[in-house]
Write a protein that holds these residues in place. Structure first.
Motif, PDB file in Angstrom:
ATOM      1  N   THR A  41      -1.385   6.652  23.952  1.00  0.00           N
ATOM      2  CA  THR A  41      -0.164   6.011  23.478  1.00  0.00           C
ATOM      3  C   THR A  41       1.059   6.705  24.079  1.00  0.00           C
ATOM      4  N   THR A  43       5.685   6.852  23.454  1.00  0.00           N
ATOM      5  CA  THR A  43       6.820   6.488  22.610  1.00  0.00           C
ATOM      6  C   THR A  43       7.744   5.579  23.406  1.00  0.00           C
ATOM      7  N   GLU A  45      11.122   3.786  24.210  1.00  0.00           N
ATOM      8  CA  GLU A  45      12.532   4.122  24.029  1.00  0.00           C
ATOM      9  C   GLU A  45      13.383   2.960  24.490  1.00  0.00           C
ATOM     10  N   ALA A  88       3.176  -1.710  17.595  1.00  0.00           N
ATOM     11  CA  ALA A  88       3.894  -0.538  17.082  1.00  0.00           C
ATOM     12  C   ALA A  88       5.217  -0.982  16.475  1.00  0.00           C
ATOM     13  N   GLY A  90       9.153   0.585  14.847  1.00  0.00           N
ATOM     14  CA  GLY A  90      10.122   1.650  14.656  1.00  0.00           C
ATOM     15  C   GLY A  90      11.363   1.047  14.017  1.00  0.00           C
ATOM     16  N   SER A 109      13.536   4.252  18.999  1.00  0.00           N
ATOM     17  CA  SER A 109      12.393   5.022  19.474  1.00  0.00           C
ATOM     18  C   SER A 109      11.191   4.550  18.669  1.00  0.00           C
ATOM     19  N   VAL A 110      10.165   4.084  19.364  1.00  0.00           N
ATOM     20  CA  VAL A 110       8.988   3.530  18.680  1.00  0.00           C
ATOM     21  C   VAL A 110       7.760   4.346  19.097  1.00  0.00           C
ATOM     22  N   PRO A 111       7.225   5.154  18.189  1.00  0.00           N
ATOM     23  CA  PRO A 111       6.060   5.973  18.529  1.00  0.00           C
ATOM     24  C   PRO A 111       4.755   5.166  18.530  1.00  0.00           C
ATOM     25  N   ASN A 112       3.757   5.740  19.165  1.00  0.00           N
ATOM     26  CA  ASN A 112       2.376   5.212  19.137  1.00  0.00           C
ATOM     27  C   ASN A 112       2.206   3.824  19.738  1.00  0.00           C
ATOM     28  N   ARG A 139       8.762   3.145  28.639  1.00  0.00           N
ATOM     29  CA  ARG A 139       8.568   4.601  28.566  1.00  0.00           C
ATOM     30  C   ARG A 139       9.871   5.353  28.838  1.00  0.00           C
TER      31      ARG A 139
END
Length: 151
Positions: A41, A43, A45, A88, A90, A109-112, A139
Motif C-alpha cells: 500500500t 499513502t 496525497e 481507501a 481519508g 492524505s489517504v493512507p493504505n 503517490r
C-alpha cells in the motif's frame, strides 16, 4: 427413545450449523475485504482547489451552495480503483486561501491505498468522482480542481 437418552446425545446438527455459519461468514468477510494485509500500500496525497467564484465569500475557505457538502474541513476523501471499488478513505484538512490564485486549497492524505490497481479516482465529500489519476501522481500530490471532476 427415552428423554434421558436425548439429553445425553450431543447436538450434532446444531454444531454442524454453527461450523457452516462460521465458514460462510469467514468467506464473506475475506471476499469483501478491499485488499489483503499482505498487499503493498501507499499513502495517497493531494489537494482540492476551489476557485473564488465557488466560495461563500472571497478569501474565506467556505464553499457556496453549489459545493456545500463537498469541500469543508473534515469532508471525506474516497479513493476508488480502476474497477470502481472503494479502496481507501481519508479526509480534507482545513482550507487555506491562496490569494495569488484566488482560490482555496484543501490538502488530503489517504493512507493504505492498495498499489497496482491501475488509475484511481478521488471523490471529495458528496461530490462527483475526479478524472482518472495515475498511481504515480497519487503517490506524489494529485491536484483536483472544481472544474476537473466528472459530472
Amino acid at each position: 427413545m427415552t428423554t434421558s437418552h436425548l439429553k445425553k446425545r450431543p447436538p450434532v446438527a446444531a454444531m454442524i450449523v454453527m461450523v457452516v455459519a462460521g465458514l460462510v461468514t469467514t468467506v464473506i468477510v475475506l471476499a469483501t475485504a478491499s485488499h489483503s494485509s499482505n498487499e503493498p500500500t501507499f499513502t495517497g496525497e493531494g489537494a482540492y482547489y476551489l476557485s473564488a467564484s465557488h466560495l461563500s465569500e472571497s478569501g474565506v475557505c467556505m464553499a457556496d451552495d453549489s459545493h456545500a457538502g463537498i469541500v469543508d474541513a473534515g469532508s471525506g476523501v474516497t479513493v476508488i480503483d480502476s474497477h470502481g471499488t472503494t479502496v481507501a478513505q481519508g479526509q480534507l484538512e482545513p482550507g487555506v486561501w491562496q490569494a495569488a490564485k484566488k482560490m482555496c486549497k484543501w490538502r488530503f492524505s489517504v493512507p493504505n491505498v492498495p498499489a497496482g490497481r491501475g488509475d484511481y479516482r478521488i471523490r471529495v465529500g458528496a461530490g462527483p468522482e475526479s478524472d482518472p489519476i495515475s498511481e504515480k501522481t497519487l503517490r506524489s500530490v494529485a491536484i483536483i480542481q472544481d472544474d476537473q471532476v466528472s459530472a
